[in-house]
Motif scaffolding. Structure first.
Motif, PDB file in Angstrom:
ATOM      1  N   ILE A   1      -7.288  27.596  17.027  1.00 22.89           N
ATOM      2  CA  ILE A   1      -8.056  26.554  16.784  1.00 22.89           C
ATOM      3  C   ILE A   1      -8.348  25.798  18.160  1.00 22.89           C
ATOM      4  O   ILE A   1      -9.393  25.660  18.383  1.00 22.89           O
ATOM      5  N   VAL A   2      -7.196  25.388  18.641  1.00 22.87           N
ATOM      6  CA  VAL A   2      -7.393  24.404  19.752  1.00 22.87           C
ATOM      7  C   VAL A   2      -8.152  25.116  20.961  1.00 22.87           C
ATOM      8  O   VAL A   2      -8.918  24.424  21.444  1.00 22.87           O
ATOM      9  N   LEU A   3      -7.822  26.393  21.100  1.00 21.55           N
ATOM     10  CA  LEU A   3      -8.545  26.868  22.379  1.00 21.55           C
ATOM     11  C   LEU A   3     -10.236  27.161  22.383  1.00 21.55           C
ATOM     12  O   LEU A   3     -10.750  27.441  23.252  1.00 21.55           O
ATOM     13  N   PHE A   4     -10.332  26.912  21.014  1.00 18.83           N
ATOM     14  CA  PHE A   4     -11.958  27.150  20.780  1.00 18.83           C
ATOM     15  C   PHE A   4     -12.695  25.895  20.479  1.00 18.83           C
ATOM     16  O   PHE A   4     -13.958  25.743  20.281  1.00 18.83           O
ATOM     17  N   ILE A   5     -12.120  24.785  20.735  1.00 20.68           N
ATOM     18  CA  ILE A   5     -12.894  23.442  20.536  1.00 20.68           C
ATOM     19  C   ILE A   5     -13.776  23.305  21.551  1.00 20.68           C
ATOM     20  O   ILE A   5     -14.789  22.939  21.397  1.00 20.68           O
TER      21      ILE A   5
ATOM     22  N   ASP B   1      -8.628  35.497  12.987  1.00 20.66           N
ATOM     23  CA  ASP B   1      -8.703  34.899  14.339  1.00 20.66           C
ATOM     24  C   ASP B   1     -10.338  34.212  14.343  1.00 20.66           C
ATOM     25  O   ASP B   1     -10.497  33.235  14.824  1.00 20.66           O
ATOM     26  N   LEU B   2     -11.270  35.013  13.940  1.00 20.36           N
ATOM     27  CA  LEU B   2     -12.446  34.575  13.722  1.00 20.36           C
ATOM     28  C   LEU B   2     -12.722  33.211  12.722  1.00 20.36           C
ATOM     29  O   LEU B   2     -13.192  32.669  13.086  1.00 20.36           O
TER      30      LEU B   2
ATOM     31  N   LEU C   1     -13.143  27.560  13.175  1.00 15.65           N
ATOM     32  CA  LEU C   1     -12.731  26.155  12.724  1.00 15.65           C
ATOM     33  C   LEU C   1     -12.357  25.275  14.111  1.00 15.65           C
ATOM     34  O   LEU C   1     -13.043  24.237  14.033  1.00 15.65           O
ATOM     35  N   GLY C   2     -12.146  26.021  15.060  1.00 10.65           N
ATOM     36  CA  GLY C   2     -11.995  25.043  16.228  1.00 10.65           C
ATOM     37  C   GLY C   2     -13.271  24.803  16.841  1.00 10.65           C
ATOM     38  O   GLY C   2     -13.640  23.841  17.489  1.00 10.65           O
ATOM     39  N   CYS C   3     -14.418  25.831  16.891  1.00 11.41           N
ATOM     40  CA  CYS C   3     -15.704  25.676  17.174  1.00 11.41           C
ATOM     41  C   CYS C   3     -16.248  24.441  16.568  1.00 11.41           C
ATOM     42  O   CYS C   3     -17.093  23.645  17.112  1.00 11.41           O
TER      43      CYS C   3
END
Length: 156
Positions: free
Chosen positions: A77-81, A127-128, A133-135
């Motif tokens: 989650i965090v890495l895709f924010i 993962d998707l 969710l992060g995005c």
């Protein structure tokens, strides 16, 4: 191009490079099994299977596995924010959240397929889900931090 947008483009480029290194700078696990047999071990197409597994590890903690669960769930989650935020910031046509999330989904699916083909990591539908969710959080953060008049796409 204003100075802020130029900086955001550089940050996006550095973020993309960092993510590529994180996701693909690994050794291919040695195995004598045929490629397609290995491939079946690197794919999860059952939604929420991995998420439930890691959530169960958090609910019934076993110390070495708790870290694995937290890193997998929170990390995905965090890495895709930043991706959700930067897509909206850098690309005027992606200023609408749904467009940024659609672009992010395409990027994430491409990454997952590359991981599947190269056997570097796993191709996991969870993962998707977690990455999107992060995005979405990043898109929301953009809406909270950027004035409304900057959210409108620039005329083409």
């Amino acid at each position: 191009m204003d100075k802020r947008r130029k900086i955001e483009k550089w940050i996006l480029a550095l973020y993309a490079l960092g993510m590529l290194v994180l996701l693909f700078h690994r050794e291919v696990p040695e195995s004598t099994a045929p490629y397609f047999e290995q491939l079946t071990r690197h794919i999860n197409l059952s939604p929420l299977r991995t998420i439930r597994l890691y959530w169960g590890l958090l609910r019934h903690p076993r110390p070495p596995l708790v870290r694995l669960a937290v890193v997998n769930l929170a990390g995905n989650i965090v890495l895709f924010i930043p991706l959700g935020y930067l897509l909206r910031a850098v690309f005027p046509k992606l200023r609408k959240s749904w467009r940024a999330l659609l672009a992010a989904a395409g990027i994430i699916i491409l990454v997952e397929l590359c991981q599947m083909i190269t056997l570097l990591g796993t191709c996991d539908v969870d993962d998707l889900i977690l990455n999107l969710l992060g995005c979405a959080l990043g898109c929301g953060l953009y809406s909270l931090t950027v004035p409304k008049n900057k959210n409108k796409p620039e005329p083409t």
